[in-house]
Design a protein around this motif. Structure first.
Motif, PDB file in Angstrom:
ATOM      1  N   GLN A  82      38.868  21.541  37.510  1.00 47.82           N
ATOM      2  CA  GLN A  82      37.606  22.226  37.499  1.00 47.82           C
ATOM      3  C   GLN A  82      36.791  22.088  38.201  1.00 47.82           C
ATOM      4  O   GLN A  82      36.288  20.765  38.160  1.00 47.82           O
ATOM      5  CB  GLN A  82      37.519  22.421  35.862  1.00 47.82           C
ATOM      6  N   ASN A 100      41.519  34.838  49.799  1.00 51.40           N
ATOM      7  CA  ASN A 100      42.196  34.285  48.693  1.00 51.40           C
ATOM      8  C   ASN A 100      41.250  33.917  47.570  1.00 51.40           C
ATOM      9  O   ASN A 100      40.235  33.278  47.838  1.00 51.40           O
ATOM     10  CB  ASN A 100      43.108  33.158  49.198  1.00 51.40           C
ATOM     11  N   GLY A 101      41.391  34.209  46.281  1.00 49.52           N
ATOM     12  CA  GLY A 101      40.969  33.666  45.279  1.00 49.52           C
ATOM     13  C   GLY A 101      39.913  34.956  44.583  1.00 49.52           C
ATOM     14  O   GLY A 101      39.673  35.897  45.029  1.00 49.52           O
ATOM     15  N   ASN A 102      39.811  34.512  43.041  1.00 49.59           N
ATOM     16  CA  ASN A 102      39.168  35.617  42.254  1.00 49.59           C
ATOM     17  C   ASN A 102      38.116  34.540  41.425  1.00 49.59           C
ATOM     18  O   ASN A 102      38.771  33.834  40.764  1.00 49.59           O
ATOM     19  CB  ASN A 102      40.175  36.186  41.427  1.00 49.59           C
ATOM     20  N   VAL A 103      36.960  34.599  41.579  1.00 47.69           N
ATOM     21  CA  VAL A 103      35.908  33.699  40.793  1.00 47.69           C
ATOM     22  C   VAL A 103      34.934  34.464  40.392  1.00 47.69           C
ATOM     23  O   VAL A 103      34.429  35.131  41.162  1.00 47.69           O
ATOM     24  CB  VAL A 103      35.653  32.809  41.848  1.00 47.69           C
ATOM     25  N   ASP A 117      39.678  38.775  45.398  1.00 44.82           N
ATOM     26  CA  ASP A 117      40.643  38.777  46.571  1.00 44.82           C
ATOM     27  C   ASP A 117      40.742  40.191  46.899  1.00 44.82           C
ATOM     28  O   ASP A 117      41.133  40.945  46.417  1.00 44.82           O
ATOM     29  CB  ASP A 117      41.940  38.402  45.873  1.00 44.82           C
ATOM     30  N   TYR A 135      35.672  27.114  39.507  1.00 48.22           N
ATOM     31  CA  TYR A 135      36.910  27.236  40.245  1.00 48.22           C
ATOM     32  C   TYR A 135      38.113  26.417  39.459  1.00 48.22           C
ATOM     33  O   TYR A 135      37.674  25.164  39.152  1.00 48.22           O
ATOM     34  CB  TYR A 135      36.748  26.253  41.704  1.00 48.22           C
ATOM     35  N   GLU A 136      39.069  27.002  38.890  1.00 49.69           N
ATOM     36  CA  GLU A 136      40.291  26.336  38.007  1.00 49.69           C
ATOM     37  C   GLU A 136      41.068  25.656  39.056  1.00 49.69           C
ATOM     38  O   GLU A 136      41.244  25.853  40.219  1.00 49.69           O
ATOM     39  CB  GLU A 136      40.864  27.467  37.425  1.00 49.69           C
ATOM     40  N   ASP A 139      43.743  26.818  41.965  1.00 45.05           N
ATOM     41  CA  ASP A 139      43.094  27.852  42.545  1.00 45.05           C
ATOM     42  C   ASP A 139      43.201  27.802  44.131  1.00 45.05           C
ATOM     43  O   ASP A 139      42.539  26.702  44.557  1.00 45.05           O
ATOM     44  CB  ASP A 139      41.792  28.371  42.178  1.00 45.05           C
ATOM     45  N   HIS A 140      43.767  28.536  45.092  1.00 45.45           N
ATOM     46  CA  HIS A 140      43.412  28.532  46.427  1.00 45.45           C
ATOM     47  C   HIS A 140      42.400  29.415  46.884  1.00 45.45           C
ATOM     48  O   HIS A 140      42.547  30.598  46.456  1.00 45.45           O
ATOM     49  CB  HIS A 140      44.867  28.916  47.182  1.00 45.45           C
ATOM     50  N   LEU A 141      41.330  29.138  47.406  1.00 47.09           N
ATOM     51  CA  LEU A 141      39.905  29.540  47.570  1.00 47.09           C
ATOM     52  C   LEU A 141      39.805  29.964  49.201  1.00 47.09           C
ATOM     53  O   LEU A 141      39.981  28.628  49.734  1.00 47.09           O
ATOM     54  CB  LEU A 141      38.791  28.906  46.850  1.00 47.09           C
TER      55      LEU A 141
END
Length: 370
Positions: A82, A100-103, A117, A135-136, A139-141
Motif C-alpha cells: 500500500q 491502467n488503474g482505478n484509484v 481506467d 495505491y493497493e 495495482d498496475h498504475l
C-alpha cells in the motif's frame, strides 16, 4: 490482535517537483535519495525520473517541464505494498489520462472522485486544497498527467473561453477549485498517451515531441469535455458504462472463433445494442463488428506467420466456417492472400536464419584467427 498501522502518507506537490527539477544538484546530473526511492535526472536535463525502492513498487514515474506553464508526469509502476499519497497541483489545471488503474481521490472537504481506467480525470486546485490517494499492492498504475498553469491556459493552448465549458472557463479566469470531471478516453487519446509514456526520440527531439503530444492529448480530452452530452457521444458515459464496454471487448477477445451477435454481447454486459455501438465508436474508434473483424485478422496474421496450421484450421480458429470467406476477408485487410502472406513470412525466416548462420561463421573464423 491490533489493526495494522495505516501506511505513511507522503506529500508531493507540483511546486515541490518544479523545485527539484531546478535544483543545481539535479541540473548537474546527480541522483538524490528520497523517502521511498531515488530520483535521477533524465538525459538532456528535461526532467527527472523517480524510481521506487523494490519493496515499495516496481517502476516509478517521470516529471518534465516541457516549457513554461506546461508540465507532464508519466506514471508506470506496480505497487508492492500500500502506498498513500497526498497530491497538490498548485493553481494548475490537471488532466490525468489513465491507461491502467482505478484509484480513488478524496480531499479533507469530502470531495470524492476516481482516476478511472480508460478515462481522463480533470481537476484544478487552488490554495492549500489537495487530494489523497491509496495505491493497493499489486495495482498496475499507468497514466499521463498534464499540468497547465491556470493563468496562462488560453495562451498555451490557443483556445478561447467559448471553446470550453463555462465552469472550466470560470475556473481558469477566476481561480479557486475546479471539481473532478471524468471524460472517456477515445482511441486516439489513448494512443497519444501511450506515445508520451514511450517517446521515440532523445535529447532535444524528445522535448519537442512531448510538447506537441501534450497539446494533442489536451485537445482530445478538452474536446470530449466540451460536448459530453451531444448526440455524437450518445449521452454521458459514466465509469460503469466504460467497465461494461471493457467487458464487451474481453468477451469478443475470448470468443474470437464464435459467431456471437452484437445483441448477445450487449445483453451480456447490460447495455442496449445502440449504446454499445456508440460506446465502441467513441472508445475504440470502430463498431463492434469491425473491431471483431480487426481482432480476427490480427490473430490470423500471427497464426500464418508463427504456426504451421493449415489455412482451413486458421479460418476456423478465427471464426470463419469456410476457407473462401476467410481468404476474401484476409485479402481485403492486408492486400494479399493468406498463402502469399505465409510465403513472405517463410522467405523472411530463411533470410534471418541465413544472416544468423553467416554471423556465427564470421565469429568462429575470428576466434580461429585469434
Amino acid at each position: 490482535m491490533t489493526d495494522p498501522l495505516p501506511p505513511e502518507i507522503l506529500s508531493r506537490s507540483l511546486h515541490d517537483m518544479l523545485v527539484q527539477l531546478r535544483d543545481p544538484a539535479s541540473a548537474g546530473g546527480l541522483s538524490t535519495r528520497k523517502a521511498d526511492g531515488w530520483s535521477h535526472p533524465t538525459p538532456g536535463g528535461l526532467g527527472f525520473r523517480h524510481e521506487y525502492d523494490s519493496n515499495v513498487a516496481k517502476g516509478g514515474w517521470e516529471f518534465y517541464e516541457l516549457h513554461n506553464g506546461i508540465c507532464v508526469a508519466l506514471v508506470n509502476m506496480v505497487a508492492r505494498r500500500q502506498i498513500a499519497r497526498n497530491h497538490r497541483c498548485d493553481d494548475y489545471l490537471a488532466l490525468s489520462a489513465v491507461l491502467n488503474g482505478n484509484v480513488r481521490l478524496a480531499d479533507p472537504a469530502g470531495t470524492d472522485g476516481e482516476l478511472a481506467d480508460g478515462y481522463c480525470t480533470i481537476y484544478g486546485t487552488g490554495g492549500e486544497r489537495s487530494f489523497d490517494t491509496l495505491y493497493e499492492a499489486g495495482d498496475h498504475l499507468r497514466w499521463v498527467t498534464l499540468y497547465f498553469e491556470r493563468r496562462r491556459f488560453f495562451a498555451l493552448t490557443g483556445l478561447a473561453e467559448s471553446d470550453i465549458p463555462a465552469d472550466l472557463a470560470h475556473y481558469i479566469r477566476e481561480g479557486g477549485d475546479y471539481p473532478i470531471r471524468n471524460v472517456p478516453l477515445s482511441e486516439l487519446a489513448s494512443l497519444t498517451a501511450h506515445q508520451l509514456i514511450s517517446p521515440p526520440f532523445a535529447r532535444a527531439f524528445r522535448g519537442s515531441f512531448m510538447s506537441a503530444k501534450a497539446l494533442e492529448l489536451a485537445c482530445h480530452i478538452l474536446f470530449g469535455l466540451s460536448q459530453p452530452d451531444s448526440e455524437q457521444f450518445g449521452g454521458r458515459f459514466e465509469a460503469e458504462d466504460h467497465r461494461r464496454l471493457k467487458r464487451a471487448m474481453q468477451m469478443i477477445r475470448g470468443n474470437i472463433d464464435q459467431q456471437i451477435s452484437v445483441h448477445e454481447i450487449a445483453e451480456a454486459v447490460g447495455m442496449t445494442r445502440h449504446r454499445l455501438q456508440i460506446g465502441f465508436r467513441m472508445i475504440y474508434g470502430e463498431t463492434v463488428g469491425r473491431i471483431r473483424d480487426k481482432l480476427r485478422m490480427e490473430l490470423a496474421l500471427d497464426l500464418i506467420r508463427d504456426s504451421k496450421m493449415s489455412m482451413m484450421e486458421i479460418a476456423l480458429e478465427t471464426g470463419y466456417e469456410h476457407a473462401a470467406s476467410f481468404t476474401r476477408a484476409f485479402k481485403a485487410a492486408f492486400g494479399v492472400s493468406p498463402i502469399q502472406m505465409r510465403k513472405v513470412a517463410n522467405d523472411e525466416l530463411r533470410v534471418r536464419h541465413l544472416a544468423s548462420s553467416l554471423k556465427r561463421g564470421s565469429k568462429a573464423a575470428g576466434d580461429d584467427d585469434a
